[in-house]
Design a protein around this motif. Structure first.
Motif, mmCIF file in Angstrom:
data_model
loop_
_atom_site.group_PDB
_atom_site.id
_atom_site.type_symbol
_atom_site.label_atom_id
_atom_site.label_comp_id
_atom_site.label_asym_id
_atom_site.label_seq_id
_atom_site.Cartn_x
_atom_site.Cartn_y
_atom_site.Cartn_z
ATOM 1 N N LEU A 105 0.832 -1.207 0.000
ATOM 2 C CA LEU A 105 0.000 0.000 0.000
ATOM 3 C C LEU A 105 0.868 1.259 0.000
ATOM 4 C CD1 LEU A 105 -2.801 -1.157 2.458
ATOM 5 C CD2 LEU A 105 -2.961 -0.914 -0.046
ATOM 6 N N HIS A 106 1.968 1.229 0.730
ATOM 7 C CA HIS A 106 2.888 2.357 0.746
ATOM 8 C C HIS A 106 3.538 2.527 -0.629
ATOM 9 C CE1 HIS A 106 6.292 4.896 2.006
ATOM 10 N NE2 HIS A 106 5.495 5.264 3.000
ATOM 11 N N ALA A 107 3.884 1.412 -1.263
ATOM 12 C CA ALA A 107 4.490 1.469 -2.604
ATOM 13 C C ALA A 107 3.537 2.112 -3.608
ATOM 14 C CB ALA A 107 4.896 0.072 -3.062
ATOM 15 N N ILE A 108 2.265 1.825 -3.490
ATOM 16 C CA ILE A 108 1.275 2.448 -4.381
ATOM 17 C C ILE A 108 1.306 3.964 -4.198
ATOM 18 C CG2 ILE A 108 -1.205 2.730 -4.818
ATOM 19 C CD1 ILE A 108 -1.471 -0.299 -4.136
ATOM 20 N N GLN A 109 1.351 4.415 -2.949
ATOM 21 C CA GLN A 109 1.409 5.853 -2.682
ATOM 22 C C GLN A 109 2.710 6.462 -3.203
ATOM 23 O OE1 GLN A 109 -1.103 7.777 -1.754
ATOM 24 N NE2 GLN A 109 -2.282 5.882 -1.834
ATOM 25 N N THR A 110 3.800 5.737 -3.068
ATOM 26 C CA THR A 110 5.078 6.226 -3.577
ATOM 27 C C THR A 110 5.021 6.370 -5.096
ATOM 28 O OG1 THR A 110 6.305 5.287 -1.734
ATOM 29 C CG2 THR A 110 7.559 5.741 -3.738
ATOM 30 N N ALA A 111 4.466 5.376 -5.773
ATOM 31 C CA ALA A 111 4.328 5.452 -7.244
ATOM 32 C C ALA A 111 3.493 6.668 -7.628
ATOM 33 C CB ALA A 111 3.716 4.171 -7.785
ATOM 34 N N ARG A 112 2.429 6.898 -6.891
ATOM 35 C CA ARG A 112 1.573 8.069 -7.147
ATOM 36 C C ARG A 112 2.362 9.359 -6.933
ATOM 37 N NH1 ARG A 112 -2.828 6.295 -4.653
ATOM 38 N NH2 ARG A 112 -3.859 5.712 -6.573
ATOM 39 N N THR A 113 3.140 9.421 -5.842
ATOM 40 C CA THR A 113 3.968 10.595 -5.552
ATOM 41 C C THR A 113 4.983 10.833 -6.667
ATOM 42 O OG1 THR A 113 3.697 10.281 -3.182
ATOM 43 C CG2 THR A 113 5.583 11.586 -3.875
ATOM 44 N N LEU A 114 5.476 9.751 -7.265
ATOM 45 C CA LEU A 114 6.434 9.852 -8.365
ATOM 46 C C LEU A 114 5.759 10.231 -9.685
ATOM 47 C CD1 LEU A 114 8.616 6.720 -7.527
ATOM 48 C CD2 LEU A 114 9.275 9.136 -7.265
ATOM 49 N N GLY A 115 4.437 10.412 -9.650
ATOM 50 C CA GLY A 115 3.704 10.826 -10.847
ATOM 51 C C GLY A 115 3.423 9.695 -11.813
ATOM 52 N N ARG A 116 3.447 8.479 -11.337
ATOM 53 C CA ARG A 116 3.231 7.320 -12.204
ATOM 54 C C ARG A 116 1.798 6.832 -12.124
ATOM 55 N NH1 ARG A 116 7.691 5.105 -14.483
ATOM 56 N NH2 ARG A 116 9.428 6.533 -14.281
ATOM 57 N N SER A 117 1.336 6.243 -13.207
ATOM 58 C CA SER A 117 -0.006 5.673 -13.242
ATOM 59 C C SER A 117 0.037 4.153 -13.153
ATOM 60 C CB SER A 117 -0.743 6.097 -14.510
ATOM 61 O OG SER A 117 -0.030 5.661 -15.649
ATOM 62 N N GLU A 118 1.237 3.576 -13.270
ATOM 63 C CA GLU A 118 1.375 2.134 -13.124
ATOM 64 C C GLU A 118 2.820 1.793 -12.786
ATOM 65 O OE1 GLU A 118 0.250 0.366 -16.898
ATOM 66 O OE2 GLU A 118 2.308 0.434 -17.602
ATOM 67 N N PHE A 119 3.019 0.560 -12.350
ATOM 68 C CA PHE A 119 4.361 0.041 -12.165
ATOM 69 C C PHE A 119 4.337 -1.451 -12.456
ATOM 70 C CE2 PHE A 119 2.516 0.236 -7.865
ATOM 71 C CZ PHE A 119 2.732 -1.049 -7.363
ATOM 72 N N VAL A 120 5.519 -2.010 -12.664
ATOM 73 C CA VAL A 120 5.634 -3.432 -12.941
ATOM 74 C C VAL A 120 6.386 -4.110 -11.797
ATOM 75 C CG1 VAL A 120 5.463 -3.191 -15.444
ATOM 76 C CG2 VAL A 120 7.704 -3.128 -14.357
ATOM 77 N N VAL A 121 6.179 -5.415 -11.701
ATOM 78 C CA VAL A 121 6.803 -6.231 -10.665
ATOM 79 C C VAL A 121 7.368 -7.470 -11.343
ATOM 80 C CG1 VAL A 121 6.441 -7.519 -8.521
ATOM 81 C CG2 VAL A 121 5.027 -5.512 -9.004
#
Length: 160
Positions: A105-121
């Motif tokens: 959940l924190h990673a999702i917020q970090t991605a949002r803070t970084l201005g991203r709409s998605e990330f990969v794993v």
């Protein structure tokens, strides 16, 4: 980059410091024992599992502490123009206590803070069910130099 610190009782998530790199690498190694990998199993991966000070300094790396002890961490890197959740590890004796979900959940917020709409794993096969349960969608598998171990590739799209 300013980032809020999440707290929950005696837990907090904070930005990692470069001098913690060795401890994070050891935590990552302990975490892999949860899946029964024998010592030296990942020798084929070379430096892929190394966490040097520069990795922590140059990437968004966050640590989950409980009662002052590091129990998990995650890290984002850039790969091929994508934001990659490069690491998400919980100490072996702490798996199953909800720490992975808090980090996610924190990673999702970090991605949002970084201005991203998605990330990969790029997931260990044993952790793939966790990422699927968190709402990530598997889109591929990638072979590795070890024929018995395949990366499971997931994509997570942030919602508003």
């Amino acid at each position: 980059m300013a980032h809020p610190v999440a707290t929950n009782h005696a837990r907090r998530i904070r930005r990692a410091e470069p001098d913690e790199a060795g401890g994070l690498e050891a935590l990552q190694e302990r975490s892999s024992t949860h899946w029964g990998y024998p010592p030296g199993y990942f020798d084929w991966a070379g430096d892929a599992l190394a966490i040097p000070d520069a990795y922590v300094r140059d990437n968004p790396v966050f640590v989950l502490e409980e009662d002052g002890r590091s129990v998990g961490f995650y890290a984002f890197t850039e790969q091929d123009g994508n934001l990659l959740l490069d690491k998400l590890f919980v100490d072996a004796d702490e798996i199953g206590k909800g720490h992975g979900r808090l980090l996610w959940l924190h990673a999702i917020q970090t991605a949002r803070t970084l201005g991203r709409s998605e990330f990969v794993v790029a997931s260990d096969p044993n952790a793939a069910p966790f990422y699927a349960a968190m709402g990530a969608v598997q889109y591929a598998t990638k072979p590795t130099p070890e024929p018995s171990w395949t990366l499971h590739m997931f994509r997570y799209t942030l919602t508003n």
